[in-house]
Design a protein around this motif. Sequence first.
Motif, short mmCIF file in Angstrom:
data_model
loop_
_atom_site.label_atom_id
_atom_site.label_comp_id
_atom_site.label_asym_id
_atom_site.label_seq_id
_atom_site.Cartn_x
_atom_site.Cartn_y
_atom_site.Cartn_z
N ARG A 47 -37.11 15.22 42.82
CA ARG A 47 -37.01 13.92 42.16
C ARG A 47 -37.01 14.07 40.63
O ARG A 47 -36.24 13.43 39.93
CB ARG A 47 -38.18 13.04 42.59
N LEU A 48 -37.86 14.96 40.12
CA LEU A 48 -37.96 15.13 38.67
C LEU A 48 -36.72 15.82 38.10
O LEU A 48 -36.26 15.49 37.01
CB LEU A 48 -39.21 15.93 38.33
N PRO A 69 -35.71 22.29 41.93
CA PRO A 69 -35.43 21.07 42.68
C PRO A 69 -35.15 21.30 44.16
O PRO A 69 -35.24 20.36 44.96
CB PRO A 69 -34.18 20.51 41.98
N THR A 70 -34.84 22.54 44.55
CA THR A 70 -34.46 22.80 45.95
C THR A 70 -35.23 23.92 46.64
O THR A 70 -35.04 24.14 47.83
CB THR A 70 -32.96 23.15 46.03
N PRO A 169 -28.00 15.12 40.53
CA PRO A 169 -28.29 13.93 39.76
C PRO A 169 -29.69 13.99 39.19
O PRO A 169 -30.57 14.64 39.75
CB PRO A 169 -28.17 12.79 40.78
N ARG A 170 -29.91 13.31 38.08
CA ARG A 170 -31.22 13.35 37.43
C ARG A 170 -32.29 12.72 38.30
O ARG A 170 -33.45 13.11 38.26
CB ARG A 170 -31.15 12.63 36.07
N VAL A 230 -43.74 27.09 22.61
CA VAL A 230 -43.90 26.00 23.60
C VAL A 230 -44.32 24.73 22.87
O VAL A 230 -45.13 24.78 21.95
CB VAL A 230 -44.95 26.36 24.67
N ALA A 231 -43.76 23.61 23.27
CA ALA A 231 -44.12 22.32 22.68
C ALA A 231 -44.40 21.32 23.80
O ALA A 231 -43.70 21.31 24.81
CB ALA A 231 -43.00 21.80 21.79
N LEU A 232 -45.44 20.51 23.60
CA LEU A 232 -45.73 19.41 24.52
C LEU A 232 -44.89 18.21 24.12
O LEU A 232 -44.99 17.73 23.00
CB LEU A 232 -47.22 19.07 24.49
N VAL A 233 -44.08 17.73 25.04
CA VAL A 233 -43.20 16.58 24.78
C VAL A 233 -43.90 15.28 25.13
O VAL A 233 -43.88 14.32 24.37
CB VAL A 233 -41.88 16.71 25.56
N ALA A 234 -44.54 15.25 26.31
CA ALA A 234 -45.17 14.01 26.77
C ALA A 234 -46.09 14.28 27.93
O ALA A 234 -45.96 15.27 28.64
CB ALA A 234 -44.10 13.00 27.19
N SER A 235 -47.07 13.40 28.10
CA SER A 235 -47.89 13.34 29.31
C SER A 235 -47.71 11.94 29.88
O SER A 235 -47.91 10.95 29.17
CB SER A 235 -49.36 13.60 28.99
N THR A 236 -47.32 11.88 31.15
CA THR A 236 -46.97 10.58 31.72
C THR A 236 -47.49 10.46 33.15
O THR A 236 -47.61 11.47 33.85
CB THR A 236 -45.44 10.38 31.69
N ARG A 237 -47.80 9.25 33.56
CA ARG A 237 -48.17 8.96 34.95
C ARG A 237 -46.90 8.81 35.76
O ARG A 237 -45.96 8.14 35.34
CB ARG A 237 -48.98 7.68 35.02
N LEU A 238 -46.89 9.41 36.93
CA LEU A 238 -45.71 9.30 37.81
C LEU A 238 -45.78 8.01 38.62
O LEU A 238 -46.83 7.46 38.86
CB LEU A 238 -45.65 10.51 38.73
#
Length: 238
Positions: A47-48, A69-70, A169-170, A230-238
């Motif tokens: 999914r991601l 993804p697979t 697909p994304r 390495v860079a942190l882009v975001a922390s998000t709830r799924l």
Amino acid sequence: MTELDDVTLDVLRVFCGPDGGHGNPLGVVREGSLVPGRAQRQALAGRLGYAETVFVDDPERGVLDIYTPTARLPFAGHPCVGTAWLLDVPELVTEAGVVEARQDGEFSWITAAAAWAGGRQLKEYRAERELAALEVPPAGTGWIYAWAWQDEAAGRVRTRGFPGRPRLPRGDGPSGPGAPESTAEDEATGAAAMLLTHHLGRALNITQGSGSQLITAPGPDGTVELGGRVALVASTRL
């Protein structure tokens, strides 16, 4: 079953260029126990849509479970470099074995066996322009790591990585700066860089994709040290 609304995803970019841009997106679920089954993890990784998604089963010991993804992977370079930076631990435990880890200034480093990076074909080109002109090979061609010298004396290499799987697909994963760009060409491939380093038997400064940077050095007993920003882009709830 755990509701994915309870799961936090850290999105990193691994092997950023000197200007802090580029790098390969990586998803990391630090509380892997919230997604306990392989089937559930595989579904979430699909999914991601990132080249790899990591589930951390023990953050203190650095125990990882890695998925494309697979498929599930016993070892992968950019997930290990990124997760080592995120957890700041001296080693990681993958299905393939124990990976040494360290932080040094702006770089995150791992040391692992080059043999764990098998399954990729190295293909040399005579000039960068030939490499730049390559089209994505058809699905099913196999994993190809194409490379050409930029400056052989200095160990500078230009590379492109083609996983050989269909463009996916994304899906409904996160969008924005950390979102996956494509699964048909890999932006930065740590395991393939290790394989090339072992093949050439020398330290390399690799530019891959649109401008990602990977630094490597061969070690004893078939190991390779692999490093990058390495860079942190975001922390998000799924």
